[in-house]
Write a protein that holds these residues in place. Structure first.
Motif, PDB file in Angstrom:
ATOM      1  N   LEU A  32       0.822  -1.216   0.000  1.00  0.00           N
ATOM      2  CA  LEU A  32       0.000   0.000   0.000  1.00  0.00           C
ATOM      3  C   LEU A  32       0.851   1.260   0.000  1.00  0.00           C
ATOM      4  O   LEU A  32       0.406   2.316  -0.452  1.00  0.00           O
ATOM      5  CB  LEU A  32      -0.933  -0.010   1.215  1.00  0.00           C
ATOM      6  CG  LEU A  32      -2.111  -0.983   1.126  1.00  0.00           C
ATOM      7  CD1 LEU A  32      -2.774  -1.161   2.483  1.00  0.00           C
ATOM      8  CD2 LEU A  32      -3.124  -0.512   0.088  1.00  0.00           C
ATOM      9  N   ARG A  37      -2.690   0.768  -6.811  1.00  0.00           N
ATOM     10  CA  ARG A  37      -3.889   0.003  -6.482  1.00  0.00           C
ATOM     11  C   ARG A  37      -3.458  -1.358  -5.959  1.00  0.00           C
ATOM     12  O   ARG A  37      -2.581  -2.006  -6.551  1.00  0.00           O
ATOM     13  CB  ARG A  37      -4.752  -0.173  -7.733  1.00  0.00           C
ATOM     14  CG  ARG A  37      -6.076  -0.892  -7.511  1.00  0.00           C
ATOM     15  CD  ARG A  37      -7.093  -0.011  -6.842  1.00  0.00           C
ATOM     16  NE  ARG A  37      -8.429  -0.598  -6.832  1.00  0.00           N
ATOM     17  CZ  ARG A  37      -9.462  -0.043  -6.217  1.00  0.00           C
ATOM     18  NH1 ARG A  37      -9.325   1.110  -5.589  1.00  0.00           N
ATOM     19  NH2 ARG A  37     -10.648  -0.635  -6.240  1.00  0.00           N
ATOM     20  N   VAL A  38      -4.059  -1.783  -4.854  1.00  0.00           N
ATOM     21  CA  VAL A  38      -3.684  -3.045  -4.231  1.00  0.00           C
ATOM     22  C   VAL A  38      -4.945  -3.859  -3.953  1.00  0.00           C
ATOM     23  O   VAL A  38      -5.881  -3.373  -3.306  1.00  0.00           O
ATOM     24  CB  VAL A  38      -2.914  -2.816  -2.913  1.00  0.00           C
ATOM     25  CG1 VAL A  38      -2.570  -4.160  -2.256  1.00  0.00           C
ATOM     26  CG2 VAL A  38      -1.648  -2.011  -3.156  1.00  0.00           C
ATOM     27  N   ARG A  64      -8.574  -0.171   6.855  1.00  0.00           N
ATOM     28  CA  ARG A  64      -9.339   0.925   6.249  1.00  0.00           C
ATOM     29  C   ARG A  64      -9.699   1.979   7.292  1.00  0.00           C
ATOM     30  O   ARG A  64      -9.665   3.182   7.013  1.00  0.00           O
ATOM     31  CB  ARG A  64     -10.607   0.373   5.599  1.00  0.00           C
ATOM     32  CG  ARG A  64     -10.369  -0.511   4.387  1.00  0.00           C
ATOM     33  CD  ARG A  64     -11.688  -0.979   3.778  1.00  0.00           C
ATOM     34  NE  ARG A  64     -11.494  -1.966   2.740  1.00  0.00           N
ATOM     35  CZ  ARG A  64     -11.196  -1.677   1.473  1.00  0.00           C
ATOM     36  NH1 ARG A  64     -11.058  -0.410   1.114  1.00  0.00           N
ATOM     37  NH2 ARG A  64     -11.040  -2.646   0.575  1.00  0.00           N
ATOM     38  N   TRP A  70      -4.475   4.956   3.137  1.00  0.00           N
ATOM     39  CA  TRP A  70      -4.362   3.758   2.303  1.00  0.00           C
ATOM     40  C   TRP A  70      -5.701   3.329   1.707  1.00  0.00           C
ATOM     41  O   TRP A  70      -5.749   2.476   0.824  1.00  0.00           O
ATOM     42  CB  TRP A  70      -3.801   2.594   3.130  1.00  0.00           C
ATOM     43  CG  TRP A  70      -2.352   2.756   3.485  1.00  0.00           C
ATOM     44  CD1 TRP A  70      -1.444   3.565   2.882  1.00  0.00           C
ATOM     45  CD2 TRP A  70      -1.651   2.068   4.527  1.00  0.00           C
ATOM     46  NE1 TRP A  70      -0.213   3.446   3.484  1.00  0.00           N
ATOM     47  CE2 TRP A  70      -0.312   2.531   4.490  1.00  0.00           C
ATOM     48  CE3 TRP A  70      -2.025   1.120   5.479  1.00  0.00           C
ATOM     49  CZ2 TRP A  70       0.653   2.065   5.396  1.00  0.00           C
ATOM     50  CZ3 TRP A  70      -1.069   0.659   6.370  1.00  0.00           C
ATOM     51  CH2 TRP A  70       0.263   1.124   6.318  1.00  0.00           C
ATOM     52  N   ARG A  73      -6.388   3.250  -2.050  1.00  0.00           N
ATOM     53  CA  ARG A  73      -5.546   2.308  -2.794  1.00  0.00           C
ATOM     54  C   ARG A  73      -5.973   0.856  -2.586  1.00  0.00           C
ATOM     55  O   ARG A  73      -5.647  -0.010  -3.393  1.00  0.00           O
ATOM     56  CB  ARG A  73      -4.083   2.457  -2.362  1.00  0.00           C
ATOM     57  CG  ARG A  73      -3.466   3.801  -2.689  1.00  0.00           C
ATOM     58  CD  ARG A  73      -1.987   3.774  -2.384  1.00  0.00           C
ATOM     59  NE  ARG A  73      -1.356   5.050  -2.650  1.00  0.00           N
ATOM     60  CZ  ARG A  73      -0.044   5.241  -2.648  1.00  0.00           C
ATOM     61  NH1 ARG A  73       0.765   4.212  -2.395  1.00  0.00           N
ATOM     62  NH2 ARG A  73       0.451   6.426  -2.898  1.00  0.00           N
ATOM     63  N   LEU A  74      -6.649   0.587  -1.483  1.00  0.00           N
ATOM     64  CA  LEU A  74      -6.996  -0.785  -1.132  1.00  0.00           C
ATOM     65  C   LEU A  74      -8.278  -1.187  -1.846  1.00  0.00           C
ATOM     66  O   LEU A  74      -9.361  -0.700  -1.551  1.00  0.00           O
ATOM     67  CB  LEU A  74      -7.168  -0.905   0.387  1.00  0.00           C
ATOM     68  CG  LEU A  74      -7.455  -2.297   0.948  1.00  0.00           C
ATOM     69  CD1 LEU A  74      -6.413  -3.306   0.491  1.00  0.00           C
ATOM     70  CD2 LEU A  74      -7.508  -2.249   2.476  1.00  0.00           C
TER      71      LEU A  74
END
Length: 242
Positions: A32, A37-38, A64, A70, A73-74
């Motif tokens: 992350l 993008r993960v 989250r 993050w 991106r998650l």
């Protein structure tokens, strides 16, 4: 003739092999910090400690909540049914057996081909989702001698996957040369005390699936090989913090 600029970590997408344990949580935080993008993937293979499949969702929710930087991106989480692996294996991770060494010198917690299968299926999923980086918690420093955790094995599979898919597929193993104490330290460097606390409270490592007592290093039976390694790592990490 202009050349296409190769993707960088700021634009590439990663798929993390995420069990909800200490190692894969550190790997997820590592990804992350680096990738645009993960996504995450877990595997249900009939493991005795199936509680990890529940805890991984808790860890994702806590990440989250505690790390809004993050959150964007998650991306999506995936769980693949690999019950066939439990059916063809006879190990202490899939059967109710005592932990012991086998005649070949490997502990009976070794599930033959597990990481090879995980990476192959993760690569297939990544291909479909336009992802070209896989991130796994394989480690050759603090490990039980599992041959599918070795750096040579991972590098070989990276080449095989790229050839078989007809495109680049990078396998990142940020823990490969770290011991457990260093993995705790990595968590702190990535997410501060909040990530260490999250790891202690919510990740799951115990092979027996125990979630009762909360030790300083996390929940677990306290005596299986996974708990013992995690405890010793935390003690080493804590000593360095003093």
């Amino acid at each position: 003739m202009s050349q296409t600029t190769p993707p960088t970590s700021a634009t590439r997408r990663a798929l993390v092999l995420f069990s909800g344990g200490q190692d894969s949580t550190a790997c997820l935080a590592w990804a992350l910090q680096r990738y645009a993008r993960v996504e995450t993937v877990g595997f249900d293979y009939g493991q005795r400690h199936a509680i990890e499949l529940t805890q991984r969702l808790v860890v994702l929710a806590e990440l989250r909540r505690r790390f809004p930087q993050w959150c964007e991106r998650l991306g999506e989480d995936h769980v693949l049914d690999l019950g066939i692996l439990g059916q063809i294996s006879s190990t202490a991770l899939t059967d109710d057996r005592q932990f012991e060494l086998q005649a070949n010198g490997l502990p009976n917690t070794f599930v033959p081909g597990r990481n090879l299968l995980f990476l192959t299926l993760a690569a297939s999923l990544a291909y479909r989702r336009d992802i070209d980086v896989l991130v796994g918690g394989m480690c050759e420093t603090d490990f039980s001698g599992y041959p599918d955790c070795r750096d040579d094995t991972i590098k070989s599979q990276q080449v095989t996957l790229a050839l078989g898919l007809g495109q680049r597929m990078t396998i990142e193993t940020p823990l490969m040369w770290l011991d457990k104490a260093a993995t705790w330290d990595l968590a702190e460097r990535l997410g501060g005390p909040a990530l260490v606390e999250l790891t202690v409270q919510h990740t799951h490592t115990c092979y027996l699936g125990e979630r009762g007592e909360l030790h300083p290093w996390g929940h677990g039976c306290g005596h299986c090989p996974a708990c013992d390694l995690r405890r010793r790592g935390f003690e080493g990490y804590s000593t360095k913090q003093r």
